[in-house]
Design a protein around this motif. Structure first.
Motif, PDB file in Angstrom:
ATOM      1  N   ASP A  80       0.808  -1.230   0.000  1.00 54.01           N
ATOM      2  CA  ASP A  80       0.000   0.000   0.000  1.00 54.01           C
ATOM      3  C   ASP A  80       0.837   1.274   0.000  1.00 54.01           C
ATOM      4  O   ASP A  80       0.295   2.376   0.046  1.00 54.01           O
ATOM      5  N   PRO A 109      -2.225   5.127  -0.235  1.00 57.30           N
ATOM      6  CA  PRO A 109      -2.715   3.973  -0.996  1.00 57.30           C
ATOM      7  C   PRO A 109      -3.448   4.332  -2.290  1.00 57.30           C
ATOM      8  O   PRO A 109      -3.712   3.449  -3.107  1.00 57.30           O
ATOM      9  N   ALA A 160      -1.392   3.161  -4.929  1.00 57.80           N
ATOM     10  CA  ALA A 160      -1.092   1.729  -4.918  1.00 57.80           C
ATOM     11  C   ALA A 160      -2.140   0.935  -5.693  1.00 57.80           C
ATOM     12  O   ALA A 160      -3.340   1.217  -5.619  1.00 57.80           O
TER      13      ALA A 160
END
Length: 267
Positions: A149, A199, A202
């Motif tokens: 993440d 995140p 990600a």
């Protein structure tokens, strides 16, 4: 509306660079009339700019060979971020080879596809990686085996370093160097992301690529840092798990430092 404009501009830039540079890459691969690496590096550099990424590099890729670069993995953009600064090959999951467009482009990057779940093919795959290492290529290994993440480093898998051991055992090299590399996504539009928002960059879990890419590219102006650690010498008789732990520890320390003090270097 602004987000849609950014998305169109980003995708248009990637399309133009691909149409212009991929033919040069194909000719280079087929004829060897010129090195393919400058073409690849230029393609990645144009792409990261088109996508709105600002890459800040700390340290350098070592010139020691054979070399395995042990990196964390956060997003599908990692390959272009690294490729814009370094002449390297990548190791990727075998299913990526079947992806439309992305799989074809990965082959142009001289990607080595591996099937991590099938033990009977692991020897052949490790042998291919060992051959590339012996030929002097720097090979990037996303050592977590998956994407994280962006806030923490997942445990590195020592089995993925088997190629380094095989290269030594087969006599292709008397030692292999393992260089830790940390990728850190730190800012959106000049503002620190923070643990809660990091995140967003990600690509994890079962998230579909298309909507994730659209959401990320619509944001614009993403800062990402590359931190290169000192190369670790790995020789015959050295403990693979210990080398893995050392690389993991350094990647984790560099990530923590980058997220605590995201200071851009010269681009």
């Amino acid at each position: 509306m602004i987000g849609r404009i950014r998305l169109v501009v980003a995708l248009g830039g990637v399309a133009v660079s691909t149409l212009a540079l991929v033919p040069l890459q194909l000719v280079a691969m087929k004829t060897r009339l010129w090195s393919e690496w400058p073409v690849l590096r230029l393609w990645h550099r144009v792409n990261v700019r088109a996508l709105g990424f600002r890459v800040h590099q700390h340290g350098q890729l070592t010139d020691k060979r054979p070399l395995v670069v042990a990196a964390n993995h956060i997003s599908w953009t990692d390959i272009s971020v690294i490729g814009s600064r370094c002449d390297v090959s990548f190791i990727a999951k075998a299913d990526m080879a079947a992806w439309p467009v992305m799989g074809w482009l990965a082959r142009l990057q001289r990607t080595i596809f591996i099937e991590r779940e099938r033990r009977r093919t692991s020897g052949t795959q490790a042998s291919e990686i060992a051959r590339r290492l012996a030929a002097g290529e720097a090979v990037v290994l996303f050592a977590e085996g998956t994407t994280g993440d962006g806030n923490v480093i997942l445990p590195f898998k020592s089995t993925l370093f088997g190629a380094a051991t095989m290269a030594i055992q087969e006599g292709a090299a008397d030692k292999v160097y393992i260089q830790p590399l940390t990728i850190a996504y730190t800012r959106f539009q000049g503002m620190p992301m923070g643990r809660r928002h990091r995140p967003l960059a990600a690509w994890i879990g079962d998230t579909e690529l298309a909507p994730h890419a659209a959401a990320l590219l619509s944001e614009g102006a993403v800062d990402v840092e590359l931190h290169f650690g000192e190369a670790i010498e790995f020789s015959a008789g050295d403990n693979r798990k210990e080398a893995t732990r050392r690389a993991e520890s350094e990647v984790r320390a560099m990530l923590q430092a980058a997220l605590a003090r995201p200071i851009p270097s010269k681009r």
